[in-house]
Design a protein around this motif. Structure first.
Motif, PDB file in Angstrom:
ATOM      1  N   VAL A 357     -15.742  -3.177 -10.617  1.00 28.64           N
ATOM      2  CA  VAL A 357     -14.373  -3.669 -10.504  1.00 28.64           C
ATOM      3  C   VAL A 357     -13.438  -2.609  -9.919  1.00 28.64           C
ATOM      4  CG1 VAL A 357     -13.660  -2.969 -12.825  1.00 28.64           C
ATOM      5  CG2 VAL A 357     -12.569  -4.937 -11.729  1.00 28.64           C
ATOM      6  N   LEU A 358     -13.776  -1.343 -10.052  1.00 25.68           N
ATOM      7  CA  LEU A 358     -12.858  -0.268  -9.673  1.00 25.68           C
ATOM      8  C   LEU A 358     -12.681  -0.121  -8.155  1.00 25.68           C
ATOM      9  CD1 LEU A 358     -13.986   2.195 -12.436  1.00 25.68           C
ATOM     10  CD2 LEU A 358     -11.842   0.905 -12.343  1.00 25.68           C
ATOM     11  N   PRO A 359     -13.764  -0.100  -7.338  1.00 21.06           N
ATOM     12  CA  PRO A 359     -13.508  -0.075  -5.888  1.00 21.06           C
ATOM     13  C   PRO A 359     -12.803  -1.334  -5.398  1.00 21.06           C
ATOM     14  CG  PRO A 359     -15.865  -0.269  -6.347  1.00 21.06           C
ATOM     15  CD  PRO A 359     -15.193   0.057  -7.642  1.00 21.06           C
ATOM     16  N   VAL A 360     -12.974  -2.458  -6.111  1.00 18.58           N
ATOM     17  CA  VAL A 360     -12.227  -3.668  -5.757  1.00 18.58           C
ATOM     18  C   VAL A 360     -10.733  -3.443  -5.972  1.00 18.58           C
ATOM     19  CG1 VAL A 360     -11.847  -6.099  -6.301  1.00 18.58           C
ATOM     20  CG2 VAL A 360     -14.185  -5.185  -6.262  1.00 18.58           C
ATOM     21  N   VAL A 361     -10.378  -2.849  -7.123  1.00 19.02           N
ATOM     22  CA  VAL A 361      -8.979  -2.539  -7.403  1.00 19.02           C
ATOM     23  C   VAL A 361      -8.417  -1.586  -6.345  1.00 19.02           C
ATOM     24  CG1 VAL A 361      -7.430  -1.356  -9.014  1.00 19.02           C
ATOM     25  CG2 VAL A 361      -9.157  -2.950  -9.882  1.00 19.02           C
ATOM     26  N   ALA A 362      -9.206  -0.560  -5.980  1.00 19.91           N
ATOM     27  CA  ALA A 362      -8.753   0.395  -4.973  1.00 19.91           C
ATOM     28  C   ALA A 362      -8.512  -0.297  -3.631  1.00 19.91           C
ATOM     29  CB  ALA A 362      -9.774   1.521  -4.811  1.00 19.91           C
ATOM     30  N   TRP A 363      -9.409  -1.211  -3.251  1.00 18.26           N
ATOM     31  CA  TRP A 363      -9.267  -1.927  -1.979  1.00 18.26           C
ATOM     32  C   TRP A 363      -8.027  -2.810  -1.983  1.00 18.26           C
ATOM     33  CZ3 TRP A 363      -9.832  -7.326  -1.047  1.00 18.26           C
ATOM     34  CH2 TRP A 363      -9.821  -7.681   0.307  1.00 18.26           C
ATOM     35  N   VAL A 364      -7.799  -3.517  -3.090  1.00 13.43           N
ATOM     36  CA  VAL A 364      -6.633  -4.404  -3.183  1.00 13.43           C
ATOM     37  C   VAL A 364      -5.345  -3.583  -3.094  1.00 13.43           C
ATOM     38  CG1 VAL A 364      -5.341  -5.953  -4.701  1.00 13.43           C
ATOM     39  CG2 VAL A 364      -7.824  -6.218  -4.455  1.00 13.43           C
ATOM     40  N   ALA A 365      -5.279  -2.477  -3.829  1.00 12.05           N
ATOM     41  CA  ALA A 365      -4.084  -1.638  -3.790  1.00 12.05           C
ATOM     42  C   ALA A 365      -3.881  -1.025  -2.404  1.00 12.05           C
ATOM     43  CB  ALA A 365      -4.175  -0.539  -4.846  1.00 12.05           C
ATOM     44  N   ALA A 366      -4.976  -0.647  -1.744  1.00 12.80           N
ATOM     45  CA  ALA A 366      -4.871  -0.021  -0.419  1.00 12.80           C
ATOM     46  C   ALA A 366      -4.363  -0.986   0.634  1.00 12.80           C
ATOM     47  CB  ALA A 366      -6.223   0.541   0.000  1.00 12.80           C
ATOM     48  N   ARG A 367      -4.522  -2.278   0.411  1.00 16.99           N
ATOM     49  CA  ARG A 367      -4.038  -3.259   1.375  1.00 16.99           C
ATOM     50  C   ARG A 367      -2.512  -3.229   1.488  1.00 16.99           C
ATOM     51  NH1 ARG A 367      -7.075  -7.267   3.378  1.00 16.99           N
ATOM     52  NH2 ARG A 367      -5.352  -8.765   3.276  1.00 16.99           N
ATOM     53  N   GLY A 368      -1.839  -2.705   0.482  1.00 20.33           N
ATOM     54  CA  GLY A 368      -0.387  -2.614   0.522  1.00 20.33           C
ATOM     55  C   GLY A 368       0.133  -1.280   1.032  1.00 20.33           C
ATOM     56  N   LEU A 369      -0.776  -0.371   1.409  1.00 24.36           N
ATOM     57  CA  LEU A 369      -0.345   0.930   1.910  1.00 24.36           C
ATOM     58  C   LEU A 369       0.051   0.849   3.382  1.00 24.36           C
ATOM     59  CD1 LEU A 369      -3.035   3.347   0.391  1.00 24.36           C
ATOM     60  CD2 LEU A 369      -0.675   3.023  -0.383  1.00 24.36           C
ATOM     61  N   ALA A 370       0.973   1.700   3.765  1.00 26.22           N
ATOM     62  CA  ALA A 370       1.383   1.814   5.167  1.00 26.22           C
ATOM     63  C   ALA A 370       1.458   3.284   5.522  1.00 26.22           C
ATOM     64  CB  ALA A 370       2.737   1.137   5.388  1.00 26.22           C
ATOM     65  N   GLU A 371       1.323   3.590   6.811  1.00 26.48           N
ATOM     66  CA  GLU A 371       1.487   4.984   7.235  1.00 26.48           C
ATOM     67  C   GLU A 371       2.904   5.435   6.868  1.00 26.48           C
ATOM     68  OE1 GLU A 371      -0.349   7.302   8.340  1.00 26.48           O
ATOM     69  OE2 GLU A 371      -2.220   6.264   8.836  1.00 26.48           O
ATOM     70  N   PRO A 372       3.052   6.676   6.399  1.00 28.51           N
ATOM     71  CA  PRO A 372       4.372   7.172   6.017  1.00 28.51           C
ATOM     72  C   PRO A 372       5.369   7.083   7.149  1.00 28.51           C
ATOM     73  CG  PRO A 372       2.642   8.658   5.260  1.00 28.51           C
ATOM     74  CD  PRO A 372       1.975   7.647   6.140  1.00 28.51           C
ATOM     75  N   ALA A 373       6.632   6.856   6.792  1.00 28.64           N
ATOM     76  CA  ALA A 373       7.684   6.759   7.802  1.00 28.64           C
ATOM     77  C   ALA A 373       7.774   8.021   8.629  1.00 28.64           C
ATOM     78  CB  ALA A 373       9.022   6.474   7.122  1.00 28.64           C
ATOM     79  N   ARG A 374       7.624   9.146   7.948  1.00 31.59           N
ATOM     80  CA  ARG A 374       7.561  10.421   8.658  1.00 31.59           C
ATOM     81  C   ARG A 374       6.152  10.942   8.509  1.00 31.59           C
ATOM     82  NH1 ARG A 374       9.747  15.065  10.642  1.00 31.59           N
ATOM     83  NH2 ARG A 374       8.888  17.015   9.870  1.00 31.59           N
ATOM     84  N   CYS A 375       5.362  10.881   9.564  1.00 28.84           N
ATOM     85  CA  CYS A 375       3.956  11.297   9.514  1.00 28.84           C
ATOM     86  C   CYS A 375       3.781  12.563  10.326  1.00 28.84           C
ATOM     87  CB  CYS A 375       3.061  10.178  10.065  1.00 28.84           C
ATOM     88  SG  CYS A 375       1.318  10.583  10.036  1.00 28.84           S
TER      89      CYS A 375
END
Length: 377
Positions: A357-375
């Protein structure tokens, strides 16, 4: 070799020495079980000792280094980490063993935030440079079982003080290399808004990843020893997990330069699900194939977590490092007793399957990540 390259080499090697003592903990567990007849739950408690104190104080070290550079924490933390592991085999008291492992965790907590800050500075914000720093830590994890297994197999737990030697040597070399580092050399002014919302989502990803890797590293040696035969077979599985993981970390930095960090993170966790399942299901020596696949998929995002965290909090590099390398990672170790209790109540196979279940949770949470505004990359 110029000064920056020399310092980066020392930081990579020092990270390997420091994290060797994190990798030593799961390697010590089978010997504690064999020599002292610890239960699964008691064995998991040893992992908690390594992570509990570290999970609380590591962010505090991060906040401290944001206010004032403390380069001396790098060699001091490494030395304390080694001292704790060196003392863990002395005496028969479970409490003293637990406290020695906790001391090692404190040393790890002191080391990481300032070392990660220095590495980011010396690497000049490069993906591959930070990946090498992370690879040093992964290599140290891999070397933990390589160091621990022959020493304790030949000398028993009473030989554990010999395990301090790399920390003592590494601490001296690091102290000499970092002697010229001052505040202006260690801290680079950053600009941009701190994005706590994205950083919070990233923290969920890191915790989920940490829980599955700690669960695997704590019980993998015992599981493979049952499936493939003997403590040596179990230690080989740990070396494979951490060794291939080191290669995966470097690969993650290379792929991030081509595909972007977020895509690498998402794809990695999606592929981690069948890889972890294979460890629990594959018969006999075939388990090693899935250990290698799990290592690649779980470790490819490792250095990317740190650089993303630092870019989400550009004004708090020490805090970001303390969280991504410290609190979020260490909290994952607190799940080990849950896995141990489940193994005692059912079987170790079902306990390992629960980690899916844990890599599933990580994948779901990562779907909401975006590259930082200042990269910075």
């Amino acid at each position: 070799m110029n000064t920056s390259r020399w310092r980066m080499t020392v930081l990579v090697a020092g990270h390997a020495v420091d994290d060797l003592y994190q990798g030593a903990v799961p390697a010590v567990v089978p010997f504690l079980v064999a020599e002292r007849s610890y239960s699964y739950l008691a064995a998991a408690g040893i992992t908690v000792a390594a992570t509990l104190l570290s999970s609380v104080v590591q962010p505090l070290f991060g906040v401290l280094t944001d206010r004032r550079p403390l380069p001396w924490l790098v060699p001091a933390g490494m030395t304390v980490a080694g001292a704790g592991i060196g003392l863990c085999g002395l005496g028969d008291s479970y409490l003293l063993t637990w406290l020695a492992i906790a001391l090692s965790g404190l040393g790890v907590a002191a080391y990481h935030p300032e070392a990660a800050r220095l590495a980011r500075r010396v690497a000049r914000d490069g993906h591959v440079g930070m990946s090498w720093f992370a690879v040093g830590g992964n290599a140290g994890f891999a070397l933990g079982p390589v160091l621990v297994t022959p020493v304790l197999a030949l000398g028993g737990l009473g030989a554990s003080p010999l395990l301090m030697i790399p920390a003592l040597m590494g601490g001296v070399v690091t102290l000499v290399a970092m002697r010229g580092v001052r505040g202006a050399d260690a801290v680079e002014a950053r600009v941009g808004q701190d994005d706590w919302r994205q950083f919070g989502r990233l923290t969920v990803v890191v915790i989920a990843r940490s829980m599955v890797t700690f669960g695997l590293s704590t019980f993998l040696a015992l599981w493979v020893a049952q499936r493939a035969g003997g403590l040596i077979a179990g230690s080989v599985a740990l070396v494979l997990l951490f060794g291939i993981g080191a290669l995966g970390t470097l690969l993650g930095g290379v792929l991030a330069g081509r595909w972007g960090r977020i895509r690498v993170v998402r794809v990695s966790y999606a592929l981690a699900v069948p890889s972890v399942a294979g460890i629990a299901i594959a018969p006999g020596p075939a388990v090693y194939l899935f250990v290698a696949l799990a290592a690649l998929t779980l470790y490819a995002p490792f250095s990317l977590h740190t650089t993303l965290g630092q870019d989400y909090l550009p004004n708090r590099l020490g805090t970001a490092s303390g969280m991504t390398l410290g609190l979020a990672v260490s909290v994952g170790g607190l799940a080990a007793p849950v896995v141990g209790a489940l193994a005692s109540a059912t079987t170790l196979q079902w306990a390992l399957l629960s980690l899916l279940v844990l890599p599933v949770v990580a994948w779901v949470a990562a779907r909401g990540l975006a590259e930082p505004a200042r990269c910075a990359f």
